[in-house]
Write a protein that holds these residues in place. Structure first.
Motif, PDB file in Angstrom:
ATOM      1  N   ARG A   1       0.832  -1.208   0.000  1.00  0.00           N
ATOM      2  CA  ARG A   1       0.000   0.000   0.000  1.00  0.00           C
ATOM      3  C   ARG A   1       0.867   1.258   0.000  1.00  0.00           C
ATOM      4  N   ALA A   2       1.957   1.227   0.741  1.00  0.00           N
ATOM      5  CA  ALA A   2       2.860   2.378   0.777  1.00  0.00           C
ATOM      6  C   ALA A   2       3.482   2.610  -0.592  1.00  0.00           C
TER       7      ALA A   2
ATOM      8  N   GLY B   1       1.526   4.658  -2.757  1.00  0.00           N
ATOM      9  CA  GLY B   1       1.337   6.053  -2.367  1.00  0.00           C
ATOM     10  C   GLY B   1       0.508   6.269  -1.122  1.00  0.00           C
ATOM     11  N   ASP B   2       0.069   5.204  -0.464  1.00  0.00           N
ATOM     12  CA  ASP B   2      -0.718   5.348   0.762  1.00  0.00           C
ATOM     13  C   ASP B   2       0.197   5.860   1.868  1.00  0.00           C
ATOM     14  N   THR B   3      -0.131   7.013   2.448  1.00  0.00           N
ATOM     15  CA  THR B   3       0.708   7.589   3.497  1.00  0.00           C
ATOM     16  C   THR B   3       0.378   7.017   4.875  1.00  0.00           C
ATOM     17  N   ASN B   4      -0.657   6.222   4.980  1.00  0.00           N
ATOM     18  CA  ASN B   4      -1.025   5.570   6.251  1.00  0.00           C
ATOM     19  C   ASN B   4      -1.404   4.124   5.938  1.00  0.00           C
TER      20      ASN B   4
ATOM     21  N   ASP C   1      13.476   8.489   5.607  1.00  0.00           N
ATOM     22  CA  ASP C   1      12.573   9.602   5.888  1.00  0.00           C
ATOM     23  C   ASP C   1      11.684   9.307   7.099  1.00  0.00           C
ATOM     24  N   ASP C   2      11.406   8.010   7.352  1.00  0.00           N
ATOM     25  CA  ASP C   2      10.654   7.636   8.552  1.00  0.00           C
ATOM     26  C   ASP C   2      11.484   7.924   9.800  1.00  0.00           C
TER      27      ASP C   2
END
Length: 147
Positions: free
Chosen positions: A39-40, A43-46, A89-90
């Motif tokens: 999902r990430a 482009g899913d940010t959550n 970035d996390d």
């Protein structure tokens, strides 16, 4: 006395049942990580569909559980999974969030104190010492008193 386990109990890790439970939980965790990774990538940010701070609490709880585990490999497994899931970035985001919370700690501690919590209670909730909480509160009061 009954030999039945309550739903919250897990069998000892050195038994066949314990290994089965550990293996199944591991498979569920792997599925969830792979699904979230997919999902990430789209482009899913959550990707875990969690409330913003729920992710932090979950990560903290998993880390605490891994450190407290009787399984000597639990912490390494947790850290391997974390390294697999986290990107640079996390790491930056978590470090910046920690810095922001640190900067706001005086405000947070004073608000809790105004609501009637003692420094000992605030310390127990936050992981700071009671003397550090008292210092945060004192510094925040001084900041508010300065024009």
């Amino acid at each position: 006395m009954s030999n039945e386990q309550t739903p919250s109990e897990q069998p000892p890790p050195d038994t066949a049942s314990g290994r089965l439970v550990a293996d199944m939980l591991g498979l569920f965790n792997r599925y969830e990580r792979e699904r979230a990774s997919h999902r990430a990538a789209q482009g899913d940010t959550n990707p875990y569909d969690l409330a913003p701070y729920e992710q932090v609490h979950g990560l903290t709880n998993e880390y605490d559980a891994a450190r407290a585990s009787d399984d000597p490999g639990a912490l390494d497994q947790f850290l391997d999974n974390l390294a697999e899931d986290f990107h640079l970035d996390d790491v930056r985001a978590v470090r910046m969030a920690a810095a922001a919370v640190q900067a706001a700690m005086g405000r947070i501690a004073l608000a809790a104190r105004v609501k009637g919590m003692s420094p000992d209670q605030i310390a127990a909730e936050t992981g700071y010492t009671a003397s550090r909480i008292t210092q945060f509160i004192r510094e925040e009061k001084q900041r508010l008193a300065t024009p």
